[in-house]
Design an enzyme around this catalytic site. Structure first.
Site, PDB file in Angstrom:
ATOM      1  N   TRP A 273       1.058  -1.145  -0.194  1.00  0.00           N
ATOM      2  CA  TRP A 273      -0.133  -0.156   0.041  1.00  0.00           C
ATOM      3  C   TRP A 273       0.821   1.133  -0.057  1.00  0.00           C
ATOM      4  O   TRP A 273       1.935   1.344   0.880  1.00  0.00           O
ATOM      5  CB  TRP A 273      -1.076  -0.051   1.162  1.00  0.00           C
ATOM      6  CG  TRP A 273      -1.829   1.052   1.368  1.00  0.00           C
ATOM      7  CD1 TRP A 273      -2.567   1.516   0.296  1.00  0.00           C
ATOM      8  CD2 TRP A 273      -2.205   1.942   2.571  1.00  0.00           C
ATOM      9  NE1 TRP A 273      -3.479   2.525   0.798  1.00  0.00           N
ATOM     10  CE2 TRP A 273      -2.965   2.900   2.155  1.00  0.00           C
ATOM     11  CE3 TRP A 273      -1.522   1.861   3.831  1.00  0.00           C
ATOM     12  CZ2 TRP A 273      -3.871   3.675   3.064  1.00  0.00           C
ATOM     13  CZ3 TRP A 273      -2.018   2.887   4.872  1.00  0.00           C
ATOM     14  CH2 TRP A 273      -3.364   3.755   4.356  1.00  0.00           C
TER      15      TRP A 273
ATOM     16  N   ALA B 173      -6.713  -5.034   7.044  1.00  0.00           N
ATOM     17  CA  ALA B 173      -7.820  -3.958   6.837  1.00  0.00           C
ATOM     18  C   ALA B 173      -8.936  -4.080   5.976  1.00  0.00           C
ATOM     19  O   ALA B 173     -10.014  -3.366   5.904  1.00  0.00           O
ATOM     20  CB  ALA B 173      -7.035  -2.804   5.942  1.00  0.00           C
TER      21      ALA B 173
ATOM     22  N   LYS C 110     -13.745  -0.757   6.223  1.00  0.00           N
ATOM     23  CA  LYS C 110     -14.139  -1.407   5.086  1.00  0.00           C
ATOM     24  C   LYS C 110     -15.294  -2.367   5.561  1.00  0.00           C
ATOM     25  O   LYS C 110     -16.357  -2.642   5.054  1.00  0.00           O
ATOM     26  CB  LYS C 110     -13.112  -1.979   4.154  1.00  0.00           C
ATOM     27  CG  LYS C 110     -11.752  -1.522   4.173  1.00  0.00           C
ATOM     28  CD  LYS C 110     -11.650  -0.281   3.288  1.00  0.00           C
ATOM     29  CE  LYS C 110     -10.369   0.290   3.406  1.00  0.00           C
ATOM     30  NZ  LYS C 110      -9.946   1.319   2.451  1.00  0.00           N
TER      31      LYS C 110
ATOM     32  N   ASP D  46      -0.814  -5.998   9.075  1.00  0.00           N
ATOM     33  CA  ASP D  46      -1.930  -4.860   8.588  1.00  0.00           C
ATOM     34  C   ASP D  46      -3.149  -5.695   7.914  1.00  0.00           C
ATOM     35  O   ASP D  46      -2.995  -6.328   7.108  1.00  0.00           O
ATOM     36  CB  ASP D  46      -1.258  -3.856   7.488  1.00  0.00           C
ATOM     37  CG  ASP D  46      -2.285  -2.806   7.083  1.00  0.00           C
ATOM     38  OD1 ASP D  46      -3.264  -2.783   7.593  1.00  0.00           O
ATOM     39  OD2 ASP D  46      -1.676  -1.973   6.411  1.00  0.00           O
TER      40      ASP D  46
HETATM   41  C1  LMR Z   1      -7.009   2.236  -0.606  1.00  0.00           C
HETATM   42  O1  LMR Z   1      -6.056   1.813  -0.767  1.00  0.00           O
HETATM   43  O2  LMR Z   1      -7.537   2.855  -1.889  1.00  0.00           O
HETATM   44  C2  LMR Z   1      -7.637   2.563   0.590  1.00  0.00           C
HETATM   45  O3  LMR Z   1      -6.921   2.006   1.674  1.00  0.00           O
HETATM   46  C3  LMR Z   1      -7.868   3.915   0.954  1.00  0.00           C
HETATM   47  C4  LMR Z   1      -6.774   4.849   1.147  1.00  0.00           C
HETATM   48  O4  LMR Z   1      -6.668   5.488   2.279  1.00  0.00           O
HETATM   49  O5  LMR Z   1      -5.597   5.010   0.565  1.00  0.00           O
END
Ligand code: LMR
Length: 391
Positions: A127, A210, A243, A208
């Site tokens: 991410w 999420a 989410k 993590d």
């Molecule tokens: C994403 O990866 O799109 C989500 O986790 C929202 C974000 O805050 O980036």
């Protein structure tokens, strides 16, 4: 003084969100930010959340401060949801945070407080905000191989080789389920190997998580995390309710820490919260606690979450089969294998831009698609665009 500020690069995900909003075409499709949308394009408030909000409005008599780690009942409920009975819950320290991002940030800070020259291993890719926060905090980052561009699955041998270089005092960041941004995940046997390896290295795993409930179900998605915490002496777990409870803007997350000295871990979590934002947001955490502790609300929430999960799976299968029909090949079969909100299509930034310019299809530049941004009517248009653009 303020003239010394440097212009910061825009966040890639939020930039796509903005571009989509500004596109006037009514055929446009938003596959950017990770937000669930139903068949009508709406991000609904879940039924159990509405019911809990109603009850809270009736029953809540004060909004005075709670505690630096948030309400202990939220901690207990979330430890139960994520860790089940994998560890003795009385040994888990926990603090509520502003969303899962807040939990990740506090985990990095905790690691740095424990070891100022800590290194954090992250998957390639991960991410983007993991990378951005580590850079911002000045924490050394080491990438380990993860995504195989050819198969669009996990480069497991590469991952194992790279993780073997970890040492005690390093933090290894893993996605508990539904890898963001690729959608490619370890299977159970591979997790077992990773867990055994981590045990040998003596490094501290950080999970993590999420998207619990968005992959194969609430229990299945937490299985690897549970095995891991039971197998190694200490772990950091950053969980998000954004989410799976659909409460994105309420900023509801939690950082859990397992380890020998719960008292020390708990007081450090409270201290770090105080330094960064003092008290964590309460509204979302309270709703989550009410739902998890009320059997009627909980079963309705679980049922709705399951509807969300199976609708995403259906969209994956529809897209994979549409692409198989149009391309006459199985090269897009990985879309049905991936799990969670995202799939990395595995194409160039040029073709991502072509999809945006010519077809109004918005995905992040690394070709990450938010599958939950589709519906049964937009899947055929996306498939057609992917083939026409020459992906
Ligand atoms: C994403 O990866 O799109 C989500 O986790 C929202 C974000 O805050 O980036």
């Amino acid at each position: 003084m303020l003239e010394n500020l440097k212009q910061q690069p825009p966040d890639g995900i939020l930039q796509i969100m903005q571009m989509f909003r500004e596109d006037p075409r009514d055929t446009k499709i938003d596959l950017g930010v990770g937000v669930y949308k139903d068949a009508t394009g709406n991000t609904p408030v879940m039924r159990a959340i509405k019911a809990a909000e109603h009850k809270l409005w009736e029953e809540q008599t004060t909004k005075t401060y709670v505690g630096l780690a948030g309400d202990a009942a939220f901690g207990e409920a979330m430890i139960g949801l994520v860790l089940g009975d994998a560890v003795d819950t009385s040994s888990v320290a926990a603090a509520a945070t502003p969303g899962g991002t807040g939990a990740v940030r506090q985990a990095f800070e905790l690691a740095r407080a424990a070891k100022p020259d800590v290194r954090v291993f992250v998957s390639n890719p991960t991410w983007p905000n993991h990378v951005s926060m580590l850079n911002y905090l000045g924490i050394e980052m080491v990438t380990y191989r993860y995504f195989d561009d050819e198969t669009r699955g996990v480069d497991f041998d590469g991952m194992m080789t790279d993780l073997a270089a970890a040492q005690p005092g390093d933090v290894i960041l893993l996605h508990g389920c539904c890898h963001n941004p690729t959608g490619a995940n370890l299977n159970a046997a591979q997790w077992d190997e990773v867990i055994a390896l981590l045990g040998k290295t003596g490094a501290t795993p950080m999970i993590d998580i999420a998207y619990q409930g968005f992959g194969d179900g609430l229990e299945a998605d937490a299985a690897a995390t549970r095995k891991l915490v039971a197998a190694v002496p200490e772990t950091l777990i950053a969980a998000s309710c954004s989410k799976n409870f659909g409460i994105y803007r309420e900023r509801t997350g939690i950082l859990m820490v397992t380890g020998a000295n719960k008292g020390l871990n708990q007081s450090t979590l409270a201290f770090l919260n105080r330094q960064n934002f003092s008290f964590p947001p309460d509204h979302g955490a309270r709703l989550v606690t009410m739902i998890l502790n009320d059997s009627t609300l909980r079963s309705d929430w679980e049922a709705e979450l399951d509807e969300v999960r199976t609708s995403m799976l259906g969209l994956r299968e529809q897209l994979a089969s549409e692409l198989q029909r149009l391309s006459g090949s199985d090269r897009f079969g990985f879309l049905a294998q991936h799990r969670g909100m995202f799939s990395r299509l595995g194409t160039t930034p040029e073709l991502v831009q072509k999809l945006r310019d010519d077809f109004g299809i918005y995905m992040t530049n690394d070709s990450r698609m938010n599958i939950a941004g589709l519906n049964t009517e937009t899947v055929p248009s996306l498939a057609k665009a992917i083939i026409s653009a020459g992906v």
